[in-house]
Design an enzyme around this catalytic site. Structure first.
Site, PDB file in Angstrom:
ATOM      1  CE1 TYR A  70     -25.391   7.763   5.954  1.00  0.00           C
ATOM      2  CE2 TYR A  70     -26.881   6.739   7.522  1.00  0.00           C
ATOM      3  CZ  TYR A  70     -25.804   6.654   6.659  1.00  0.00           C
ATOM      4  OH  TYR A  70     -25.150   5.455   6.493  1.00  0.00           O
ATOM      5  NE  ARG A 117     -31.120   5.077   5.665  1.00  0.00           N
ATOM      6  CZ  ARG A 117     -30.075   4.371   6.155  1.00  0.00           C
ATOM      7  NH1 ARG A 117     -28.842   4.653   5.806  1.00  0.00           N
ATOM      8  NH2 ARG A 117     -30.272   3.389   6.991  1.00  0.00           N
ATOM      9  CD  GLN A 138     -28.138  -7.384  10.860  1.00  0.00           C
ATOM     10  OE1 GLN A 138     -27.248  -7.353  10.006  1.00  0.00           O
ATOM     11  NE2 GLN A 138     -29.179  -8.176  10.770  1.00  0.00           N
ATOM     12  CG  ASN A 139     -33.337  -2.858  11.700  1.00  0.00           C
ATOM     13  OD1 ASN A 139     -32.671  -3.268  10.756  1.00  0.00           O
ATOM     14  ND2 ASN A 139     -34.466  -3.432  12.075  1.00  0.00           N
ATOM     15  CB  VAL A 140     -29.620   2.866  12.200  1.00  0.00           C
ATOM     16  CG1 VAL A 140     -28.358   2.025  12.077  1.00  0.00           C
ATOM     17  CG2 VAL A 140     -30.201   3.146  10.807  1.00  0.00           C
ATOM     18  CG  ASP A 141     -35.678   1.289  12.666  1.00  0.00           C
ATOM     19  OD1 ASP A 141     -35.960   0.529  11.712  1.00  0.00           O
ATOM     20  OD2 ASP A 141     -35.659   0.882  13.860  1.00  0.00           O
ATOM     21  CG  HIS A 180     -25.046  -2.170  12.191  1.00  0.00           C
ATOM     22  ND1 HIS A 180     -25.765  -2.953  11.310  1.00  0.00           N
ATOM     23  CD2 HIS A 180     -23.949  -2.893  12.524  1.00  0.00           C
ATOM     24  CE1 HIS A 180     -25.105  -4.099  11.112  1.00  0.00           C
ATOM     25  NE2 HIS A 180     -24.008  -4.083  11.849  1.00  0.00           N
ATOM     26  CG  ASN A 228     -36.611 -13.311   5.577  1.00  0.00           C
ATOM     27  OD1 ASN A 228     -37.307 -12.947   4.619  1.00  0.00           O
ATOM     28  ND2 ASN A 228     -35.375 -12.860   5.766  1.00  0.00           N
TER      29      ASN A 228
END
Ligand code: BV8
Length: 261
Positions: A77, A80, A111-114, A129, A224
Site C-alpha cells: 500500500y 501504491r 470504487q477507487n481509493v485514489d 472502498h 469502457n
C-alpha cells in the site's frame, strides 16, 4: 447501442442519450479503476509491476494477508500510495466534475481509493472502498495523520495502542461502510441515468448498483474501451477510454460546461 471508434477518437454520442441526459433530474456515475488508468494508476486487471508483479491484488487486499504478513501488505500500500501521490486527475475525472457543476444532482460513486475525483473538483463523491491516502489503527479504526514506517522489519504501529497501522480501505471479505453503501443505493434507485465508467463490474456489492438502477428505470451508459459482463445489460455502450469519451459526452450534452475548479 454500441459505438466502437478507435481509441483516440470519441465515439458518436447517440442523440437519444443526449436528450435523456438533458432531461435527467438526477444522475450518478459508478467509477472503477479504468477511469484512473489514464492518470497512470494501474487497474486491478493490469499486471502489477516491479517486485509486486508476483503478487495477486485479490490475495494482498485481504484481512488474512494482513494477519499473515502486515509488513508485506503495508509495503504494497505504501508503494501504491506513492503512485497515487504522483497521479493527477485526467480529463475523465475533470469531465465528471464539470457535469456536477452543470447538474448538482449528480453523485460520483467510486470504487477507487485514489482520491482523484475530489482532486478534479468533484464534491459529491461516495468512496465505497475507502481511500488509500488515509491510514488507521487496525484495532479501533482511528485515523492517524502521521506514522513512523522506518522499521525494515514490521509495519508501523499505532502510537496509542501499539496495534499495526493499516490503510483505510475496504479489503475483500470486509463490509463496506454503511453510510457509503446506503448513499450509493439511494442514488442508484433515484437516478434517471447511471454512467458506469472504467469498471469490469466484477466486485460486489458495487457491481449490483447498475442492475439496481436499471430496475428502478434508469438508463445505463457503459464507458469502457472493452466489453464487460455488464455490457449486454446496458442501454448505451460508449467504447473508448473515459479520458476521451467523458469530455465528448459532457460537451455534447451541456456544450462548453463550466471548467471544473
Ligand atoms: C463484502 C479496496 C460482505 C482495496 C477493493 C467470497 C468470500 C468473501 C467475499 C466474497 C466471496 N465471493 C464474492 C465475494 C464478495 C467480494 C467480491 O466481490 N469478490 C470478487 C472478487 C468476486 N466482495 C467483498 O468482499 C466486498 N465485501 O462483500 O462484504 C462479506 C463479508 C464477509 C464475507 C463475504 C461477504 C468488499 C469488496 C471491496 C474490495 N476492495 N478495493 C484496494 O484497492 O486495495 S476492490 C478493488 O478491486 C477496487 O476498488 C475495485 O472495486 C476492484 C477492481 O475492479 P475495477 O475497478 O472494475 O477494476 P478492474 O481492474 O477490475 O477493471 C478495470 C476496467 O477498466 C476494465 O473493464 C477495463 O476495460 C477498463 N478500462 C481500462 N482502461 C480504461 C478503462 N475504462 C475506461 N477508460 C480507460 N482508459
Amino acid at each position: 447501442m454500441n459505438s466502437t471508434p478507435t481509441a483516440s477518437v470519441a465515439p458518436a454520442i447517440p442523440a437519444a442519450l443526449i436528450g435523456r441526459l438533458r432531461k435527467a433530474r438526477s444522475m450518478a456515475a459508478l467509477t472503477g479503476a479504468g477511469i484512473s488508468a489514464e492518470s497512470g494508476v494501474p487497474t486491478f486487471r493490469d499486471a502489477q509491476t516491479g517486485m509486486w508483479a508476483k503478487f495477486d491484488p485479490l490475495e494482498l487486499a485481504t484481512p488474512d494477508a494482513f494477519r499473515r504478513n502486515a509488513k508485506l501488505v503495508w509495503d504494497w500500500y505504501a508503494w501504491r500510495r506513492e503512485l497515487v501521490a504522483q497521479a493527477r486527475p485526467n480529463a475523465g475525472h475533470r469531465a465528471l466534475a464539470a457535469i456536477e457543476a452543470a447538474n448538482p444532482n449528480f453523485l460520483v460513486i467510486t470504487q477507487n481509493v485514489d482520491g482523484l475525483h475530489q482532486a478534479a473538483g468533484s464534491r459529491n463523491v461516495v468512496e465505497l472502498h475507502g481511500n488509500i491516502r488515509r491510514v488507521k489503527c487496525s484495532r479501533d479504526g482511528t485515523i492517524v495523520a502521521t506514522w513512523d514506517d522506518s522499521s525494515p522489519r514490521e509495519a508501523p504501529r499505532c502510537a496509542q495502542c501499539g496495534a499495526f497501522l493499516r490503510p483505510d480501505v475496504v479489503w475483500f471479505e470486509e463490509t463496506l461502510p454503511d453510510d457509503a453503501l446506503v448513499r450509493a443505493e439511494h442514488a442508484a434507485r433515484d437516478c434517471d441515468v447511471l454512467l458506469v465508467v472504467g469498471t469490469a463490474a466484477e466486485v460486489y456489492p458495487a457491481a449490483m448498483l447498475p442492475a439496481y438502477a436499471r430496475h428502478h428505470g434508469a438508463a445505463i451508459v457503459e464507458i469502457n474501451p472493452n466489453p464487460t459482463r455488464l455490457s449486454d445489460r446496458v442501454d448505451y455502450a460508449l467504447r473508448g477510454p473515459s479520458g476521451i469519451v467523458l469530455p465528448a459526452l459532457a460537451a455534447a450534452v451541456w456544450g462548453d460546461v463550466p471548467a471544473s475548479p
